[in-house]
Design an enzyme around this catalytic site. Structure first.
Site, PDB file in Angstrom:
ATOM      1  N   GLY A   1      42.893  29.251  60.965  1.00  0.00           N
ATOM      2  CA  GLY A   1      43.840  29.616  62.151  1.00  0.00           C
ATOM      3  C   GLY A   1      44.120  27.971  62.791  1.00  0.00           C
ATOM      4  O   GLY A   1      43.060  27.515  63.148  1.00  0.00           O
ATOM      5  N   ALA A   2      45.264  27.758  63.102  1.00  0.00           N
ATOM      6  CA  ALA A   2      45.502  26.546  63.979  1.00  0.00           C
ATOM      7  C   ALA A   2      44.967  26.178  65.193  1.00  0.00           C
ATOM      8  O   ALA A   2      44.534  25.090  65.268  1.00  0.00           O
ATOM      9  CB  ALA A   2      47.178  26.412  64.100  1.00  0.00           C
TER      10      ALA A   2
ATOM     11  N   TYR B   1      49.893  36.314  53.889  1.00  0.00           N
ATOM     12  CA  TYR B   1      49.256  36.947  54.915  1.00  0.00           C
ATOM     13  C   TYR B   1      49.298  38.165  55.037  1.00  0.00           C
ATOM     14  O   TYR B   1      50.086  39.183  54.470  1.00  0.00           O
ATOM     15  CB  TYR B   1      50.153  36.547  56.231  1.00  0.00           C
TER      16      TYR B   1
ATOM     17  N   ARG C   1      48.198  40.223  57.951  1.00  0.00           N
ATOM     18  CA  ARG C   1      47.865  40.347  59.444  1.00  0.00           C
ATOM     19  C   ARG C   1      48.441  41.104  60.359  1.00  0.00           C
ATOM     20  O   ARG C   1      48.335  41.159  61.548  1.00  0.00           O
ATOM     21  CB  ARG C   1      47.740  38.775  59.942  1.00  0.00           C
TER      22      ARG C   1
ATOM     23  N   TYR D   1      55.537  26.157  63.429  1.00  0.00           N
ATOM     24  CA  TYR D   1      56.758  27.066  62.836  1.00  0.00           C
ATOM     25  C   TYR D   1      56.103  27.753  61.747  1.00  0.00           C
ATOM     26  O   TYR D   1      55.822  27.126  60.617  1.00  0.00           O
ATOM     27  CB  TYR D   1      57.860  26.810  62.872  1.00  0.00           C
ATOM     28  N   ARG D   2      56.088  29.068  61.692  1.00  0.00           N
ATOM     29  CA  ARG D   2      55.859  29.900  60.482  1.00  0.00           C
ATOM     30  C   ARG D   2      56.813  30.863  59.860  1.00  0.00           C
ATOM     31  O   ARG D   2      57.074  31.768  60.844  1.00  0.00           O
ATOM     32  CB  ARG D   2      54.548  30.515  60.583  1.00  0.00           C
TER      33      ARG D   2
ATOM     34  N   ALA E   1      53.335  11.711  55.863  1.00  0.00           N
ATOM     35  CA  ALA E   1      52.878  10.407  55.138  1.00  0.00           C
ATOM     36  C   ALA E   1      53.294   9.033  56.149  1.00  0.00           C
ATOM     37  O   ALA E   1      52.979   7.966  55.668  1.00  0.00           O
ATOM     38  CB  ALA E   1      53.216  10.338  53.558  1.00  0.00           C
TER      39      ALA E   1
ATOM     40  N   ALA F   1      53.586   8.838  62.641  1.00  0.00           N
ATOM     41  CA  ALA F   1      54.176   9.882  63.762  1.00  0.00           C
ATOM     42  C   ALA F   1      55.114   8.980  64.974  1.00  0.00           C
ATOM     43  O   ALA F   1      54.610   7.572  64.947  1.00  0.00           O
ATOM     44  CB  ALA F   1      52.952  10.327  64.451  1.00  0.00           C
TER      45      ALA F   1
ATOM     46  N   ASP G   1      47.045  20.197  62.665  1.00  0.00           N
ATOM     47  CA  ASP G   1      46.047  20.704  63.502  1.00  0.00           C
ATOM     48  C   ASP G   1      45.099  19.199  63.714  1.00  0.00           C
ATOM     49  O   ASP G   1      44.769  19.167  64.964  1.00  0.00           O
ATOM     50  CB  ASP G   1      45.372  21.727  63.164  1.00  0.00           C
TER      51      ASP G   1
END
Length: 317
Positions: free
Chosen positions: A34-35, A104, A106, A167-168, A229, A232, A258
């Site tokens: 879970g994020a 998933y 869920r 985003y998922r 990689a 950021a 995360d």
């Protein structure tokens, strides 16, 4: 529950991992996933007071979720046990050394029933940071309402609101995500996104510079763009900072984003400057990809320097 450094909420899943194709059967290992709980664990391991709020099933799987979080020092005082709904499940299969697929189960889960009432008291008790992700509002209408209400209430009380787009595609469309997440940025001080997620908080197809400019105009103070990689970028009104990734042998990228968020927020809570926050973010992210599991390889505070100038395959004696 007294005021904490970090408050986050969402759905914690029971993750069942396979080393090969699920269709062939074989052993599955059980993990917490879970994020939001990943971020809470990351902060707790670094010595911060972190709390996770959500709904869990009233059975052994729900107890497993709470047991794992308590063992990692995450506060779960505000968690609701739901006797009518099952735990959310996530299956991960390692298809190749570089590709992992997720399935998933869920829909209708305890976690998806999250509502404003579940977060009202924890928000009132206060936190220095509220961490939200784009996963929670994708779960259900009530979870979406909870995320929106919490972001507005926390922002109004002076809490720093962090929104990780996360985003998922298996949970909602880009159009649905954009319609919910763009208004949420009005309450956020910090927005985190991968490069391909940025237009989910603005107009379709908008480039990075355009999205960043609009977010800063709306009141966002910092926009973090995760580059994998390549490290950021951090955008503020003072300009742009880039930090390179810490070079490690990557074995499992699940949970890396995360971990990056946890490292950055830890640096913020410790009062580090922007460069220091970014260095801690990529360091914690490196620990995550160098070990298996969503959060199992995350460092404790005394371990943050382990990767400083390390060589591949090195042993610390």
């Amino acid at each position: 529950m007294t005021a904490v450094d970090l408050l986050t909420f969402g759905e914690s899943l029971v993750s069942l991992r396979s080393a090969g194709p699920l269709a062939l059967g074989g052993a599955l290992t059980m993990h917490l996933a879970g994020a939001e709980s990943n971020v809470a664990i990351g902060l707790a391991r670094l010595g911060h007071r972190a709390a996770w709020v959500g709904r869990v099933s009233d059975d052994e799987l729900g107890e497993y979720v709470l047991r794992q979080l308590r063992a990692e020092g995450v506060r779960v005082d505000g968690v609701t046990t739901d006797p009518a709904r099952p735990a959310g499940l996530m299956f991960l299969e390692r298809r190749t050394a570089d590709v992992t697929r997720v399935r998933y189960h869920r829909t209708g889960s305890a976690g998806s029933a999250l509502s404003v009432e579940d977060v009202r008291t924890p928000i009132a008790e206060g936190a220095r940071v509220l961490h939200l992700t784009g996963i929670t509002p994708a779960l259900s209408g009530s979870a979406r309402d909870a995320a929106t209400w919490a972001a507005e209430a926390a922002s109004r009380s002076g809490t720093l609101v962090c929104l990780d787009v996360n985003y998922r595609a298996r949970l909602w469309t880009r159009e649905a995500a954009r319609a919910t997440l763009t208004p949420l940025t009005a309450y956020a001080s910090l927005v985190i996104a991968s490069a391909d997620e940025l237009d989910l908080v603005d107009e379709p197809g908008a480039d990075e510079s355009t999205v960043v400019a609009r977010l800063l105009t709306r009141g966002v103070r910092t926009v973090l763009v995760k580059l994998g990689a390549d490290g950021a970028r951090a955008h503020t009104r003072q300009g742009v900072r880039h930090v390179a990734a810490v070079p490690v042998t990557a074995v499992d990228t699940v949970g890396a984003g995360d971990a990056f968020s946890a490292g950055y927020l830890s640096g913020h809570l410790d009062g580090l400057d922007l460069d220091g926050r970014l260095r801690r973010a990529v360091t914690v992210g490196a620990f995550a990809v160098a070990g298996h599991g969503d959060w199992e390889g995350l460092p404790r505070r005394a371990e943050l320097s382990l990767l400083d100038g390390h060589e591949t395959g090195s042993t610390i004696r």
